[in-house]
Design a protein around this motif. Structure first.
Motif, short mmCIF file in Angstrom:
data_model
loop_
_atom_site.label_atom_id
_atom_site.label_comp_id
_atom_site.label_asym_id
_atom_site.label_seq_id
_atom_site.Cartn_x
_atom_site.Cartn_y
_atom_site.Cartn_z
N GLN A 57 0.86 -1.18 0.00
CA GLN A 57 0.00 0.00 0.00
C GLN A 57 0.90 1.23 0.00
O GLN A 57 1.02 1.93 1.01
CB GLN A 57 -0.93 0.00 1.20
CG GLN A 57 -1.92 -1.15 1.18
CD GLN A 57 -2.79 -1.15 2.40
OE1 GLN A 57 -2.37 -0.84 3.49
NE2 GLN A 57 -4.05 -1.51 2.20
N GLU A 60 -0.69 4.70 1.16
CA GLU A 60 -0.96 4.72 2.60
C GLU A 60 0.35 4.80 3.38
O GLU A 60 0.42 5.49 4.40
CB GLU A 60 -1.78 3.50 3.02
CG GLU A 60 -3.22 3.54 2.56
CD GLU A 60 -3.43 3.02 1.14
OE1 GLU A 60 -2.44 2.82 0.39
OE2 GLU A 60 -4.60 2.81 0.78
N GLN A 61 1.37 4.09 2.91
CA GLN A 61 2.67 4.15 3.59
C GLN A 61 3.28 5.55 3.50
O GLN A 61 3.86 6.05 4.46
CB GLN A 61 3.61 3.11 3.00
CG GLN A 61 3.20 1.69 3.34
CD GLN A 61 4.04 0.65 2.61
OE1 GLN A 61 5.02 0.95 1.95
NE2 GLN A 61 3.65 -0.61 2.73
N VAL A 63 1.60 8.41 3.16
CA VAL A 63 0.81 9.29 4.01
C VAL A 63 1.13 9.04 5.49
O VAL A 63 1.31 9.99 6.26
CB VAL A 63 -0.70 9.13 3.71
CG1 VAL A 63 -1.56 9.85 4.75
CG2 VAL A 63 -1.01 9.64 2.32
N ALA A 64 1.26 7.78 5.88
CA ALA A 64 1.62 7.47 7.28
C ALA A 64 2.99 8.03 7.61
O ALA A 64 3.19 8.59 8.71
CB ALA A 64 1.59 5.96 7.50
N GLY A 79 -0.67 4.83 10.72
CA GLY A 79 -1.14 3.88 9.71
C GLY A 79 -2.65 3.89 9.57
O GLY A 79 -3.19 3.90 8.46
N ARG A 80 -3.34 3.90 10.69
CA ARG A 80 -4.82 3.93 10.66
C ARG A 80 -5.32 5.26 10.09
O ARG A 80 -6.28 5.30 9.33
CB ARG A 80 -5.40 3.72 12.05
CG ARG A 80 -5.05 2.40 12.67
CD ARG A 80 -5.84 1.30 12.05
NE ARG A 80 -5.48 0.05 12.71
CZ ARG A 80 -5.65 -1.12 12.17
NH1 ARG A 80 -6.18 -1.23 10.98
NH2 ARG A 80 -5.30 -2.20 12.81
N ALA A 82 -3.72 7.15 8.01
CA ALA A 82 -3.42 7.15 6.57
C ALA A 82 -4.49 6.37 5.81
O ALA A 82 -4.94 6.82 4.75
CB ALA A 82 -2.04 6.55 6.33
N ASP A 83 -4.90 5.22 6.35
CA ASP A 83 -5.97 4.44 5.70
C ASP A 83 -7.22 5.30 5.54
O ASP A 83 -7.84 5.32 4.48
CB ASP A 83 -6.31 3.20 6.52
CG ASP A 83 -5.26 2.11 6.44
OD1 ASP A 83 -4.39 2.17 5.54
OD2 ASP A 83 -5.30 1.20 7.30
N VAL A 86 -6.65 8.38 2.99
CA VAL A 86 -6.57 7.98 1.58
C VAL A 86 -7.95 7.56 1.07
O VAL A 86 -8.39 8.01 0.00
CB VAL A 86 -5.53 6.86 1.36
CG1 VAL A 86 -5.61 6.29 -0.03
CG2 VAL A 86 -4.12 7.41 1.63
N SER A 87 -8.63 6.71 1.81
CA SER A 87 -9.95 6.30 1.36
C SER A 87 -10.95 7.44 1.45
O SER A 87 -11.80 7.60 0.57
CB SER A 87 -10.45 5.08 2.15
OG SER A 87 -10.62 5.41 3.51
#
Length: 121
Positions: A57, A60-61, A63-64, A79-80, A82-83, A86-87
């Motif tokens: 991902q 996501e990586q 953004v995290a 990480g959460r 970023a998920d 992004v979504s």
């Protein structure tokens, strides 16, 4: 969320990355439509699904990592977040395409979430 004013500022870079997924012009509107069309097709096409379901991902990586660099608030899981970012930006972009939201509304929402996860310096 303004244009990238300071490329050395991780929050500014994060905002610019997220902004790129919004339908800001015809090229990005078309790109979002194509993404959605392929995503929907991937729900019934296993070969195409592999494109969307691979373990890596990178966005996501990225953004995290930017959230970590910008100094996430205590208790924030980059990480959460970023998920969700992004979504969320993709979904909000689709709302812009449908005329359900304005770009200004979406930017206000993104700024709200960035303010929540990144304390003021």
């Amino acid at each position: 969320m303004a244009a990238l004013d300071d490329p050395a500022d991780p929050r500014a870079v994060l905002g610019a990355v997220l902004n790129e997924f919004l339908p800001l012009d015809e090229q990005r509107r078309s790109a979002l439509r194509v993404f959605v069309a392929y995503y929907v097709r991937s729900l019934t096409d296993p070969a195409l699904a592999e494109v969307f379901l691979h373990a890596s991902q990178p966005l996501e990586q990225l953004v995290a990592g930017l959230i970590r660099q910008a100094g996430a608030a205590p208790g924030v899981d980059p990480g959460r977040e970023a998920d969700l970012l992004v979504s969320g930006v993709t979904g909000l972009g689709m709302d812009v395409l449908h005329g359900r939201r304005t770009l200004a509304d979406v930017r206000t929402t993104l700024d709200h979430h960035l303010d929540r996860i990144l304390p003021a310096r």
